[in-house]
Design a protein around this motif. Structure first.
Motif, PDB file in Angstrom:
ATOM      1  N   GLY A  82      -6.562   0.314   4.953  1.00 13.42           N
ATOM      2  CA  GLY A  82      -5.560   0.997   4.144  1.00 13.42           C
ATOM      3  C   GLY A  82      -5.206   0.220   2.761  1.00 13.42           C
ATOM      4  O   GLY A  82      -4.366   0.555   1.981  1.00 13.42           O
ATOM      5  N   ASN A 110       0.705  -1.268  -0.078  1.00 11.80           N
ATOM      6  CA  ASN A 110      -0.225  -0.082  -0.093  1.00 11.80           C
ATOM      7  C   ASN A 110       0.988   1.311  -0.136  1.00 11.80           C
ATOM      8  O   ASN A 110       0.369   2.160  -0.673  1.00 11.80           O
ATOM      9  CB  ASN A 110      -0.947  -0.054   1.222  1.00 11.80           C
ATOM     10  CG  ASN A 110      -1.994  -1.166   1.205  1.00 11.80           C
ATOM     11  OD1 ASN A 110      -2.716  -1.322   0.064  1.00 11.80           O
ATOM     12  ND2 ASN A 110      -2.056  -1.969   2.049  1.00 11.80           N
ATOM     13  N   THR A 111       1.924   1.147   0.864  1.00 13.80           N
ATOM     14  CA  THR A 111       3.005   2.426   0.939  1.00 13.80           C
ATOM     15  C   THR A 111       3.741   2.503  -0.488  1.00 13.80           C
ATOM     16  O   THR A 111       3.715   3.844  -0.785  1.00 13.80           O
ATOM     17  CB  THR A 111       3.800   2.036   1.967  1.00 13.80           C
ATOM     18  OG1 THR A 111       3.325   1.979   3.206  1.00 13.80           O
ATOM     19  CG2 THR A 111       4.669   3.489   1.914  1.00 13.80           C
ATOM     20  N   ILE A 112       4.054   1.619  -1.200  1.00 14.72           N
ATOM     21  CA  ILE A 112       4.888   1.985  -2.297  1.00 14.72           C
ATOM     22  C   ILE A 112       3.918   1.841  -3.599  1.00 14.72           C
ATOM     23  O   ILE A 112       4.479   2.479  -4.713  1.00 14.72           O
ATOM     24  CB  ILE A 112       6.095   0.815  -2.596  1.00 14.72           C
ATOM     25  CG1 ILE A 112       5.453  -0.624  -2.742  1.00 14.72           C
ATOM     26  CG2 ILE A 112       7.029   0.896  -1.438  1.00 14.72           C
ATOM     27  CD1 ILE A 112       6.594  -1.491  -3.134  1.00 14.72           C
ATOM     28  N   SER A 150       9.317  -4.328   9.572  1.00 18.74           N
ATOM     29  CA  SER A 150       8.205  -3.423   9.719  1.00 18.74           C
ATOM     30  C   SER A 150       7.843  -2.985  11.184  1.00 18.74           C
ATOM     31  O   SER A 150       7.389  -2.171  11.503  1.00 18.74           O
ATOM     32  CB  SER A 150       6.905  -4.109   9.039  1.00 18.74           C
ATOM     33  OG  SER A 150       6.575  -5.261   9.784  1.00 18.74           O
TER      34      SER A 150
END
Length: 192
Positions: free
Chosen positions: A42, A1-3, A61
């Motif tokens: 998310g 999700n972040t990248i 993480s």
């Protein structure tokens, strides 16, 4: 999700050699959430209906292997070039650090414990719905020696010619034989 905003291509997260093609919605992110909760969890919408066949290091993480508290950054690792970041994986996380090998003790048995979700990333797609089934290599904990006669079965559950592709915290990637994918990779602990 972040990248994802940097990649902008959901297909990149699916390995063409992965046997499990179920989407995040179909697996409910491996039973960690429900599709109704994806927004709150998310999950970016382009990934919701795609298979994700790679996993990130759970120990990075959570920050359990860093020199500082909190999520790890490259500078927080002693050996980023030897520390697993992301890899072929049956789930979205590689697994957590149940025990840490002692760098100064080559005989420490934790040096031989296999990161099974990475080593045997082509396990049966219903692997995690059968908790007592020993036929899924990705569910096993221990060393190759402790798997006994099942070790050969688990080797057939590798994704790339008896191994997996791994990316390390310094950004380099390489293929490794399943039997080399041990807990040493969680923090570059394999080099005393």
């Amino acid at each position: 999700n972040t990248i994802y905003p940097y990649v902008k291509n959901a297909q990149v997260f699916q390995c063409p050699d992965a046997l499990d093609s179920r989407t995040l919605r179909e697996t409910a992110v491996w039973d960690w959430t429900t599709s109704a909760e994806f927004d709150r969890a998310g999950i970016v919408s382009p990934l919701a209906d795609k298979a994700v066949n790679y996993g990130m290091s759970e120990t990075l993480s959570t920050g359990r292997v860093c020199k500082v508290d909190g999520p790890c950054y490259e500078g927080g690792l002693d050996r980023p070039s030897d520390s697993l970041l992301v890899a072929d994986c049956l789930q979205g996380l590689t697994d957590d650090l149940l025990g840490r090998p002692k760098r100064d003790d080559a005989a420490d048995p934790w040096h031989k414990v296999v990161i099974s979700r990475v080593a045997f990333s082509n396990g049966p797609e219903d692997c995690y719905t059968r908790p007592d089934d020993a036929s899924c290599g990705a569910r096993q904990r221990g060393s190759i020696a402790s798997f006994g006669s099942k070790a050969e079965l688990y080797d057939r559950q590798t994704r790339h010619a008896l191994g997996s592709n791994l990316c390390f915290a310094d950004g380099h990637a390489k293929w490794m034989r399943s039997r080399q994918i041990t807990y040493d990779l969680f923090a570059g602990d394999g080099q005393p």
